[in-house]
Design a protein around this motif. Sequence first.
Motif, PDB file in Angstrom:
ATOM      1  N   TYR A 176      11.630  35.828 -66.137  1.00  0.00           N
ATOM      2  CA  TYR A 176      11.627  37.366 -65.738  1.00  0.00           C
ATOM      3  C   TYR A 176      11.400  37.914 -67.108  1.00  0.00           C
ATOM      4  O   TYR A 176      10.763  38.983 -67.437  1.00  0.00           O
ATOM      5  CB  TYR A 176      12.884  37.874 -65.090  1.00  0.00           C
ATOM      6  N   LYS A 177      12.122  37.517 -68.238  1.00  0.00           N
ATOM      7  CA  LYS A 177      12.324  38.276 -69.456  1.00  0.00           C
ATOM      8  C   LYS A 177      11.054  38.166 -70.219  1.00  0.00           C
ATOM      9  O   LYS A 177      10.351  38.866 -70.874  1.00  0.00           O
ATOM     10  CB  LYS A 177      13.331  37.487 -70.431  1.00  0.00           C
ATOM     11  N   GLY A 178      10.157  36.728 -69.977  1.00  0.00           N
ATOM     12  CA  GLY A 178       8.790  36.755 -70.451  1.00  0.00           C
ATOM     13  C   GLY A 178       7.698  37.599 -69.870  1.00  0.00           C
ATOM     14  O   GLY A 178       7.162  38.310 -70.467  1.00  0.00           O
ATOM     15  N   LYS A 182      11.150  31.491 -71.867  1.00  0.00           N
ATOM     16  CA  LYS A 182      10.315  32.531 -71.432  1.00  0.00           C
ATOM     17  C   LYS A 182       8.759  32.234 -71.886  1.00  0.00           C
ATOM     18  O   LYS A 182       8.034  32.931 -71.342  1.00  0.00           O
ATOM     19  CB  LYS A 182      10.947  33.671 -71.948  1.00  0.00           C
ATOM     20  N   THR A 183       8.681  31.464 -72.688  1.00  0.00           N
ATOM     21  CA  THR A 183       7.155  31.420 -73.444  1.00  0.00           C
ATOM     22  C   THR A 183       6.267  30.901 -72.045  1.00  0.00           C
ATOM     23  O   THR A 183       5.223  30.989 -72.121  1.00  0.00           O
ATOM     24  CB  THR A 183       7.205  30.601 -74.645  1.00  0.00           C
ATOM     25  N   ALA A 184       6.861  30.392 -71.325  1.00  0.00           N
ATOM     26  CA  ALA A 184       6.195  29.587 -70.057  1.00  0.00           C
ATOM     27  C   ALA A 184       5.557  30.858 -69.387  1.00  0.00           C
ATOM     28  O   ALA A 184       4.304  30.801 -68.634  1.00  0.00           O
ATOM     29  CB  ALA A 184       7.149  28.934 -69.198  1.00  0.00           C
ATOM     30  N   ALA A 185       6.359  32.127 -69.170  1.00  0.00           N
ATOM     31  CA  ALA A 185       5.755  33.279 -68.605  1.00  0.00           C
ATOM     32  C   ALA A 185       4.596  33.873 -69.435  1.00  0.00           C
ATOM     33  O   ALA A 185       3.601  34.236 -68.775  1.00  0.00           O
ATOM     34  CB  ALA A 185       6.933  34.301 -68.308  1.00  0.00           C
ATOM     35  N   ILE A 186       4.686  33.828 -70.667  1.00  0.00           N
ATOM     36  CA  ILE A 186       3.984  34.676 -71.547  1.00  0.00           C
ATOM     37  C   ILE A 186       2.219  33.594 -71.388  1.00  0.00           C
ATOM     38  O   ILE A 186       1.422  34.039 -71.206  1.00  0.00           O
ATOM     39  CB  ILE A 186       4.235  34.627 -72.946  1.00  0.00           C
ATOM     40  N   GLU A 187       2.832  32.374 -71.413  1.00  0.00           N
ATOM     41  CA  GLU A 187       1.633  31.441 -71.186  1.00  0.00           C
ATOM     42  C   GLU A 187       0.826  31.327 -69.837  1.00  0.00           C
ATOM     43  O   GLU A 187      -0.567  31.499 -70.077  1.00  0.00           O
ATOM     44  CB  GLU A 187       2.254  29.953 -71.387  1.00  0.00           C
ATOM     45  N   ILE A 188       1.699  31.888 -68.718  1.00  0.00           N
ATOM     46  CA  ILE A 188       0.696  32.199 -67.601  1.00  0.00           C
ATOM     47  C   ILE A 188       0.117  33.031 -67.326  1.00  0.00           C
ATOM     48  O   ILE A 188      -1.153  33.067 -67.247  1.00  0.00           O
ATOM     49  CB  ILE A 188       2.158  32.131 -66.467  1.00  0.00           C
TER      50      ILE A 188
END
Length: 413
Positions: free
Chosen positions: A228-230, A196-202
């Motif tokens: 989705y969770k991120g 999920k950290t990929a989403a936070i990173e984006i």
Amino acid sequence: MDALKKFDGKYWKDLFDSRLGKNTWPYGSGVWSKKEWVLPEIDNEDVVSAFEGNTNLFWAERFGKEILGMNDLWVKQCGISHTGSFKDLGMTVLVSQANRMRKLKKNLIGVGCASTGDTSAALSAYCAAAGIPAIIFLPANKISIAQLVQPIANGAIVLSLDTDFDGCMRLIREVTECLPIYLANSLNSLRLEGQKTAAIEICQQFDWKAPDWVIVPGGNLGNVYALYKGFLMCRELGLTDSIPRLVCAQAANANPLYLYYKSGWNEFLPVKASPTFASAIQIGDPVSIERAVYALRNSDGIVEEATEEELMDASAQADLTGMFTRPHTGVALSALKKLRQRGVIASTDRTVVVSTANGLKFTQSKIAYHSKELPELQCKFANSPVEVKADLESVMDVLKSRLPSLQKKNSAS
């Protein structure tokens, strides 16, 4: 979430930004820089990390403008990672927890997984770093040589089984019920906590703004839910104002989620996955189906598919604009092309395509495409080497035939 909400969005943004690019252990990792959101209770000395994450968000300017008429298309290059795929993001968390359990003298003789390639590479590398035995179940003759060599080189116990991924998955689940081997597939929520950290990173790379769309290839489907969770956590904790609409892209030869979506979510039926160049998503009975559907329904998401010709052409077309994509990214790009053609995604929508692994893992399929050794495909973007005599006249003839600017000069003269 209640504990995390004790701090406001500015606190989290400042904390995460302060760790970016630093080498303080373990916060230089794109995953462990978000430790409080991932696995807060683990001691730093138990973390097993290769400073994964912090991957490039590539502005696909030429592909976007010339092929899709888009100005705001980005490719999240998760293949720029320790073992060359996004699987590192989840495996650092899972193996760190296994490392902690062994130090606590838990009965754990190894960590195992079924894999179509990338999971096995990530698991074997992180287990090797921690000195933990890795047990890998692979479908025989169904993964690339580059993927196979990684767990072998890292000293894993590699079992090549005469079955497909779904068969490997059934077997590893049976084995982990009989032996104290920790299951490392995305059934395990620790994997998703890292991914999920990929989403936070984006969001962080866009100065804490969520994009309009995120398109990800889907096989076992854990990544769809993880992203989705991120994104949801970023919104819930005040770092962003919105979440993107998610698109899961599947190969038409392995498309159970797509068929479920087209039925209006009425009934899920596993399929017998057929061979596909996107071999890592050649999965007919995904273990994270319920979580993926939850993510898609709550993000107003879409599922699209790509034929073998469509995914290989999309991958080749992207490479001709400076990328070096694997077939799985071709699946996602093909889905994007279809959604643009139908007007679902607008020309001004900020869109991120998740490239899940490095194109160097799939050189055989690229060579076959550009050599036109795939009789079932037209290979219309093939770019084969030209055999030329080693003399100036022969070389000049080829250059004149291949370079448009020289052709214009010749016609003008």
